[in-house]
Design a protein around this motif. Structure first.
Motif, PDB file in Angstrom:
ATOM      1  N   VAL A 119      27.402  45.269  22.927  1.00 46.49           N
ATOM      2  CA  VAL A 119      26.679  46.534  22.850  1.00 46.49           C
ATOM      3  C   VAL A 119      27.699  47.664  22.783  1.00 46.49           C
ATOM      4  CG1 VAL A 119      25.154  48.120  24.098  1.00 46.49           C
ATOM      5  CG2 VAL A 119      24.639  45.673  24.050  1.00 46.49           C
ATOM      6  N   THR A 120      27.529  48.540  21.784  1.00 42.71           N
ATOM      7  CA  THR A 120      28.385  49.727  21.663  1.00 42.71           C
ATOM      8  C   THR A 120      27.520  50.979  21.778  1.00 42.71           C
ATOM      9  OG1 THR A 120      29.992  48.566  20.277  1.00 42.71           O
ATOM     10  CG2 THR A 120      30.054  50.968  20.205  1.00 42.71           C
ATOM     11  N   THR A 121      26.649  51.206  20.795  1.00 41.53           N
ATOM     12  CA  THR A 121      25.746  52.363  20.834  1.00 41.53           C
ATOM     13  C   THR A 121      24.358  51.968  21.326  1.00 41.53           C
ATOM     14  OG1 THR A 121      24.942  52.069  18.569  1.00 41.53           O
ATOM     15  CG2 THR A 121      26.947  53.419  18.880  1.00 41.53           C
ATOM     16  N   GLY A 122      24.036  50.670  21.283  1.00 40.81           N
ATOM     17  CA  GLY A 122      22.731  50.189  21.711  1.00 40.81           C
ATOM     18  C   GLY A 122      21.664  50.233  20.631  1.00 40.81           C
ATOM     19  N   GLU A 127      16.312  48.566  18.778  1.00 45.72           N
ATOM     20  CA  GLU A 127      15.451  48.085  17.688  1.00 45.72           C
ATOM     21  C   GLU A 127      14.843  46.726  18.025  1.00 45.72           C
ATOM     22  OE1 GLU A 127      17.510  50.085  13.728  1.00 45.72           O
ATOM     23  OE2 GLU A 127      18.249  48.153  14.428  1.00 45.72           O
ATOM     24  N   CYS A 128      15.618  45.854  18.638  1.00 48.63           N
ATOM     25  CA  CYS A 128      15.127  44.540  19.034  1.00 48.63           C
ATOM     26  C   CYS A 128      14.045  44.678  20.107  1.00 48.63           C
ATOM     27  CB  CYS A 128      16.283  43.671  19.529  1.00 48.63           C
ATOM     28  SG  CYS A 128      15.817  41.971  19.924  1.00 48.63           S
ATOM     29  N   ILE A 129      14.285  45.515  21.090  1.00 51.83           N
ATOM     30  CA  ILE A 129      13.309  45.739  22.159  1.00 51.83           C
ATOM     31  C   ILE A 129      12.012  46.291  21.576  1.00 51.83           C
ATOM     32  CG2 ILE A 129      12.814  47.174  24.192  1.00 51.83           C
ATOM     33  CD1 ILE A 129      15.875  46.774  24.889  1.00 51.83           C
ATOM     34  N   GLU A 130      12.121  47.212  20.629  1.00 48.34           N
ATOM     35  CA  GLU A 130      10.936  47.776  19.976  1.00 48.34           C
ATOM     36  C   GLU A 130      10.141  46.675  19.262  1.00 48.34           C
ATOM     37  OE1 GLU A 130      10.263  50.650  16.171  1.00 48.34           O
ATOM     38  OE2 GLU A 130      11.641  51.400  17.701  1.00 48.34           O
ATOM     39  N   ALA A 142      17.673  43.537  29.504  1.00 46.45           N
ATOM     40  CA  ALA A 142      18.507  43.076  28.403  1.00 46.45           C
ATOM     41  C   ALA A 142      19.812  42.562  29.003  1.00 46.45           C
ATOM     42  CB  ALA A 142      18.782  44.213  27.427  1.00 46.45           C
ATOM     43  N   ALA A 143      20.508  41.748  28.231  1.00 43.54           N
ATOM     44  CA  ALA A 143      21.803  41.221  28.680  1.00 43.54           C
ATOM     45  C   ALA A 143      22.728  41.145  27.482  1.00 43.54           C
ATOM     46  CB  ALA A 143      21.623  39.840  29.317  1.00 43.54           C
ATOM     47  N   CYS A 144      24.015  41.262  27.750  1.00 46.50           N
ATOM     48  CA  CYS A 144      25.005  41.141  26.680  1.00 46.50           C
ATOM     49  C   CYS A 144      26.291  40.544  27.254  1.00 46.50           C
ATOM     50  CB  CYS A 144      25.295  42.487  26.027  1.00 46.50           C
ATOM     51  SG  CYS A 144      26.061  43.714  27.104  1.00 46.50           S
ATOM     52  N   VAL A 145      27.091  40.004  26.371  1.00 48.33           N
ATOM     53  CA  VAL A 145      28.378  39.449  26.785  1.00 48.33           C
ATOM     54  C   VAL A 145      29.334  40.585  27.133  1.00 48.33           C
ATOM     55  CG1 VAL A 145      30.340  38.012  26.110  1.00 48.33           C
ATOM     56  CG2 VAL A 145      28.015  37.342  25.451  1.00 48.33           C
ATOM     57  N   ASP A 154      22.160  53.855  26.974  1.00 50.93           N
ATOM     58  CA  ASP A 154      20.802  53.695  27.506  1.00 50.93           C
ATOM     59  C   ASP A 154      19.967  53.002  26.440  1.00 50.93           C
ATOM     60  OD1 ASP A 154      18.277  53.840  28.617  1.00 50.93           O
ATOM     61  OD2 ASP A 154      18.165  56.035  28.576  1.00 50.93           O
ATOM     62  N   ILE A 155      19.515  51.784  26.745  1.00 49.82           N
ATOM     63  CA  ILE A 155      18.687  51.062  25.775  1.00 49.82           C
ATOM     64  C   ILE A 155      17.219  51.021  26.203  1.00 49.82           C
ATOM     65  CG2 ILE A 155      20.604  49.705  24.868  1.00 49.82           C
ATOM     66  CD1 ILE A 155      19.511  47.341  26.521  1.00 49.82           C
ATOM     67  N   GLY A 156      16.891  51.702  27.285  1.00 47.54           N
ATOM     68  CA  GLY A 156      15.504  51.803  27.708  1.00 47.54           C
ATOM     69  C   GLY A 156      15.056  50.776  28.736  1.00 47.54           C
TER      70      GLY A 156
END
Length: 194
Positions: A119-122, A127-130, A142-145, A154-156
């Motif tokens: 994740v850089t800008t999210g 878009e995936c969450i939407e 959400a989770a990321c490496v 902030d991805i919501g």
């Protein structure tokens, strides 16, 4: 897993690169994490995603299903889901927007974990969450490496990151002179031509 242990997995396969890179977001950075070189090694991917799954359990609790964005999130999403003992689905672009396809469906009330690679800008995470919500999913986290924003994005939904680091990224018209002087590489997939 500590940041250095995660970065050691990248270094071991030449996936922690320095130079001048255009990221999928369009931003420019002196550091690029070539995660596919890491994910090409099942034992490395398993170590990273097992640690990520453990962190998700500790911070979020149990989840019912994992959904990831194609292409970059498919491998870590699948392996994290395997470690969590749940199914792994993915969204892909159709007419420019992420959607569930290929017979994938979400059940009402399922606790969905969205899993990303980096994740850089999210943007792709949001878009995936939407898309998950449009398909009736309840995204609990959400989770990321790796979170390249060091927790600033902030991805919501809550973001569980295996590793957080602050990596500079710049718009093309605001490059520092030392970065602008280097040849540009565009190793991401978002701008690939068919």
């Amino acid at each position: 897993m500590r940041l250095e242990e995660v970065m050691d997995e990248f270094r071991a396969v030449g996936a922690l690169r320095e130079g001048h890179f255009v990221l999928s977001s369009g931003l420019h950075s002196p550091v690029f994490l070539q995660k596919n070189l890491v994910f090409a090694h099942p034992e490395r991917c398993e170590r990273l995603c097992r640690a990520l799954a453990d962190k998700v359990r500790a911070e979020v609790g149990e989840v019912d299903i994992v959904v990831s964005p194609a292409m970059g999130g498919v491998i870590p999403g699948y392996e994290t889901a395997r470690q969590l003992g749940v199914a792994a689905l993915y969204v892909e672009r159709a007419d420019g927007a992420f959607v569930l396809r290929r017979g994938f469906q979400l059940e009402p009330g399922q606790r969905v974990l969205m899993v990303e690679d980096i994740v850089t800008t999210g943007l792709s995470s949001r878009e995936c969450i939407e898309a998950i919500r449009a398909a009736g999913g309840n995204v609990i986290a959400a989770a990321c490496v790796v979170d390249r924003s060091n927790g600033e994005v902030d991805i919501g939904v809550p973001l569980v990151a295996l590793a957080r680091m602050k990596v500079p990224a710049y718009p093309a018209d605001s490059l520092p002179p030392e970065l602008a002087a280097l040849p540009v590489e565009d190793p991401g997939s978002r701008r690939l031509k068919a």
